[in-house]
Design a protein around this motif. Structure first.
Motif, PDB file in Angstrom:
ATOM      1  N   ALA A  60      31.120   0.713  48.059  1.00  0.00           N
ATOM      2  CA  ALA A  60      32.338   0.644  48.870  1.00  0.00           C
ATOM      3  C   ALA A  60      32.138   1.357  50.203  1.00  0.00           C
ATOM      4  O   ALA A  60      32.589   0.881  51.258  1.00  0.00           O
ATOM      5  CB  ALA A  60      33.510   1.256  48.106  1.00  0.00           C
ATOM      6  N   ALA A  61      31.460   2.506  50.175  1.00  0.00           N
ATOM      7  CA  ALA A  61      31.186   3.240  51.419  1.00  0.00           C
ATOM      8  C   ALA A  61      30.337   2.412  52.373  1.00  0.00           C
ATOM      9  O   ALA A  61      30.522   2.458  53.596  1.00  0.00           O
ATOM     10  CB  ALA A  61      30.490   4.556  51.099  1.00  0.00           C
ATOM     11  N   THR A  62      29.405   1.654  51.815  1.00  0.00           N
ATOM     12  CA  THR A  62      28.544   0.816  52.655  1.00  0.00           C
ATOM     13  C   THR A  62      29.323  -0.346  53.249  1.00  0.00           C
ATOM     14  O   THR A  62      29.110  -0.712  54.420  1.00  0.00           O
ATOM     15  CB  THR A  62      27.355   0.310  51.827  1.00  0.00           C
ATOM     16  N   GLY A 110      22.713   6.471  42.099  1.00  0.00           N
ATOM     17  CA  GLY A 110      22.013   5.689  43.116  1.00  0.00           C
ATOM     18  C   GLY A 110      22.043   6.443  44.420  1.00  0.00           C
ATOM     19  O   GLY A 110      23.067   7.039  44.770  1.00  0.00           O
ATOM     20  N   PHE A 111      20.914   6.456  45.140  1.00  0.00           N
ATOM     21  CA  PHE A 111      20.910   7.120  46.446  1.00  0.00           C
ATOM     22  C   PHE A 111      19.724   6.673  47.279  1.00  0.00           C
ATOM     23  O   PHE A 111      18.786   6.031  46.786  1.00  0.00           O
ATOM     24  CB  PHE A 111      20.930   8.646  46.303  1.00  0.00           C
ATOM     25  N   LEU A 127      20.910  -3.334  55.891  1.00  0.00           N
ATOM     26  CA  LEU A 127      22.371  -3.326  55.878  1.00  0.00           C
ATOM     27  C   LEU A 127      22.972  -2.452  56.958  1.00  0.00           C
ATOM     28  O   LEU A 127      23.984  -2.820  57.570  1.00  0.00           O
ATOM     29  CB  LEU A 127      22.868  -2.863  54.504  1.00  0.00           C
ATOM     30  N   LEU A 128      22.392  -1.272  57.186  1.00  0.00           N
ATOM     31  CA  LEU A 128      22.938  -0.319  58.156  1.00  0.00           C
ATOM     32  C   LEU A 128      21.861   0.047  59.163  1.00  0.00           C
ATOM     33  O   LEU A 128      20.738   0.395  58.779  1.00  0.00           O
ATOM     34  CB  LEU A 128      23.418   0.956  57.448  1.00  0.00           C
ATOM     35  N   ALA A 136      17.884  -0.722  51.309  1.00  0.00           N
ATOM     36  CA  ALA A 136      18.288  -1.550  52.439  1.00  0.00           C
ATOM     37  C   ALA A 136      19.368  -0.905  53.294  1.00  0.00           C
ATOM     38  O   ALA A 136      19.683  -1.410  54.379  1.00  0.00           O
ATOM     39  CB  ALA A 136      18.775  -2.911  51.940  1.00  0.00           C
ATOM     40  N   THR A 137      19.960   0.210  52.843  1.00  0.00           N
ATOM     41  CA  THR A 137      20.870   0.951  53.718  1.00  0.00           C
ATOM     42  C   THR A 137      20.091   1.862  54.661  1.00  0.00           C
ATOM     43  O   THR A 137      20.645   2.323  55.671  1.00  0.00           O
ATOM     44  CB  THR A 137      21.868   1.817  52.919  1.00  0.00           C
ATOM     45  N   ALA A 138      18.838   2.154  54.318  1.00  0.00           N
ATOM     46  CA  ALA A 138      18.045   3.115  55.094  1.00  0.00           C
ATOM     47  C   ALA A 138      16.845   2.482  55.781  1.00  0.00           C
ATOM     48  O   ALA A 138      16.191   3.127  56.603  1.00  0.00           O
ATOM     49  CB  ALA A 138      17.558   4.232  54.167  1.00  0.00           C
ATOM     50  N   GLY A 139      16.536   1.250  55.464  1.00  0.00           N
ATOM     51  CA  GLY A 139      15.378   0.576  56.036  1.00  0.00           C
ATOM     52  C   GLY A 139      15.446  -0.906  55.727  1.00  0.00           C
ATOM     53  O   GLY A 139      16.453  -1.403  55.206  1.00  0.00           O
TER      54      GLY A 139
END
Length: 385
Positions: free
Chosen positions: A74-76, A347-348, A291-292, A281-284
Motif C-alpha cells: 500500500a505504501a508503494t 518483506g523489505f 517501481l520507484l 523493484a522498489t529499489a532497483g
C-alpha cells in the motif's frame, strides 16, 4: 523432517541452513523465503506443510496471507502516485477525499496517515464483520469520526485502518481501487503473485494459518500481550478492531471472505518469491521494471516518526508507510524499509545492500515483531553478503 525445495546460488548456503534450522529448531510448519541481490534472484526456498489439517505439502506455488506485510505494498502504491505528480505527501487528505474533512480532520495530511499520526486506529461505528468485509461502511465511518488524539502530535500503529485509509486515497486520486491498482501497476508488470483481494480461482493455493499457544515460561511477553490486548486498550482496538477480527480459534484470516475483500493493511496474499521481487523493484530494476525512482524511494523511506507508539506500547519507527529498521523490527541495517506482518512474515528492501527480501509462513509466532525465524535468516543473509 520437513522437505525443503528450491534454489540457492553459490555463496548463500548459510541462508539455506538457517531456513532448514527454522523447521528443526524453531517450530516452523510451512514457509518460504526468497532473496534478490542487485536485481537477480539468489535464493528461492520453500518447504513444510501448507495445511496442518489435511497434511497438504507446501509447494512452489503455495500462497500465504501476510497480514501487515501488506502495508508495504500500500505504501508503494501511494509512493507511485507521488512519483506521478498526482499526489503529495503534504497534501491534506481532504483535498482528494472531501468527506474526510468531517469532525476536525480537514488538516490531516497524507504523510500523517501513512506514518500512523492520524489518530484513527479503530472504527468507532458499531459495524459487524459482514460490513467490514464490504469496506464501504468502514470508509464512511472513518470519514465521519473524530481523531483519538491531535493528529501530528503522536503516533500509534493503525494496524488495520491504515490500509483502508491508504486505499481510499488511491481510489480518490487514481480512480482505481487499490486492489486493481496493484494488479495493473505492480503485479502485472513484475509478473508476480500478489493480491489485495484474492480471486476465487486462486483460493485453493492459500496456506492455512495456525496459531501458537502462548508461552507459559515468558512472563514478560505475557504481561505485554495482556496490556496490549486488554479490552478497550489501543492495541485491542487497533489490532482486533475491538474484537471484530480475530486470529484465534476460528481465525477470520483463514476465511474466503477475508481473502476476497480489500483490506490493504492486513490481507495481502503472495509468495516469498513475489515479495522479494517486489521489494527489489522498489529499489532497483528487476527484469526491466523499476517501481520507484531514487528520489521517490528516498522520500518514502525518510523517517517521519519514531519512539513511543501509543498502540503497540513499544518503540516504532516509520517512513511514509514503510516500517523502518529498528530494534523492534530488524531488517539487517539502517536504510532498510519494508514491513513485518503478524505472526512473523517480513518483506523489505535495502538499496545500499542491493537486496529485496521476502519471508512468509503459516505458523504464527506470538511476538509482534522481531520473529526468531526472521532474525536467523537476517543473520544468514548478512553473513552471505
Amino acid at each position: 523432517m520437513a522437505e525443503i525445495e528450491g534454489q540457492v546460488d553459490d555463496g548463500f548456503g548459510a541462508v539455506a541452513d538457517a531456513f532448514r534450522a527454522n523447521f528443526d529448531e524453531r517450530d516452523e510448519l510451512g514457509a518460504a523465503f526468497a532473496l534478490y541481490v542487485d536485481g537477480d534472484k539468489k535464493v528461492d526456498l520453500w518447504g513444510g506443510t501448507a495445511n496442518a489439517q489435511t497434511g497438504t505439502p507446501w509447494t512452489e506455488d503455495t500462497l500465504q496471507l501476510v497480514f501487515s506485510t501488506t502495508k508495504g505494498i500500500a505504501a508503494t502504491a501511494i509512493a507511485m502516485l507521488v512519483q506521478s505528480g498526482t499526489l503529495r505527501y503534504d497534501d491534506p487528505v481532504s483535498k482528494h477525499w472531501p468527506e474526510f474533512a468531517a469532525a476536525g480532520k480537514d488538516d490531516i495530511t497524507v504523510e500523517q496517515v501513512m506514518s500512523h499520526q492520524a489518530g484513527l486506529i479503530a472504527v468507532d461505528a458499531p459495524i459487524d464483520f459482514d460490513q467490514i468485509m464490504a469496506v464501504t461502511p468502514v470508509i464512511e465511518s472513518l470519514q465521519e469520526q473524530a481523531p483519538m488524539w491531535e493528529p501530528g502530535t503522536a503516533h500509534g500503529y493503525h494496524a488495520i485502518t491504515y490500509g483502508w485509509l491508504a486505499g481510499e486515497i488511491v481510489a480518490r486520486v487514481d480512480g482505481r481501487r487499490i486492489g486493481q491498482f496493484v494488479q495493473d501497476e505492480i503485479a502485472g508488470p513484475l509478473g508476480i503473485d500478489l493480491w489485495i483481494g484474492l480471486p476465487e480461482s486462486e483460493e485453493e493455493r492459500v496456506s492455512r494459518l495456525e496459531t501458537t499457544p502462548l508461552p507459559t515460561d515468558d512472563p514478560a511477553l505475557l504481561e505485554h500481550l495482556g496490556k496490549l490486548y486488554a479490552r478497550g486498550a489501543n492495541g485491542y482496538r487497533a489490532l482486533a478492531l475491538d474484537g471484530r477480527l480475530s486470529t484465534a480459534k476460528g481465525n477470520h484470516f483463514n476465511t474466503r471472505a477475508v481473502h476476497a475483500t480489500e483490506m490493504p493493511g492486513a490481507n495481502g496474499i503472495t509468495t516469498a518469491r513475489s515479495l522479494a521481487k517486489f521489494y527489489a523493484a522498489t529499489a532497483g530494476t528487476v527484469d526491466g521494471v523499476r517501481l520507484l525512482d531514487t528520489d521517490t524511494m528516498n522520500a518514502a523511506r525518510t523517517q517521519r516518526v519514531s519512539g513511543d507508539d501509543l498502540t503497540l506500547l513499544t518503540a516504532s519507527r516509520f517512513g511514509a508507510g514503510f516500517w523502518l529498521h529498528n530494534e523492534g523490527a530488524p531488517m539487517i541495517q539502517d536504510g532498510s524499509y519494508g514491513h513485518p506482518g503478524a505472526g512473523g512474515s517480513l518483506g523489505f528492501a535495502n538499496p545500499e545492500l542491493g537486496i529485496g527480501y521476502g519471508y512468509v509462513m503459516n505458523r504464527m509466532g506470538n511476538n509482534l515483531t522481531a520473529d526468531p525465524r526472521c532474525l536467523a535468516l537476517n543473520d544468514a543473509v548478512q553473513a552471505s553478503l
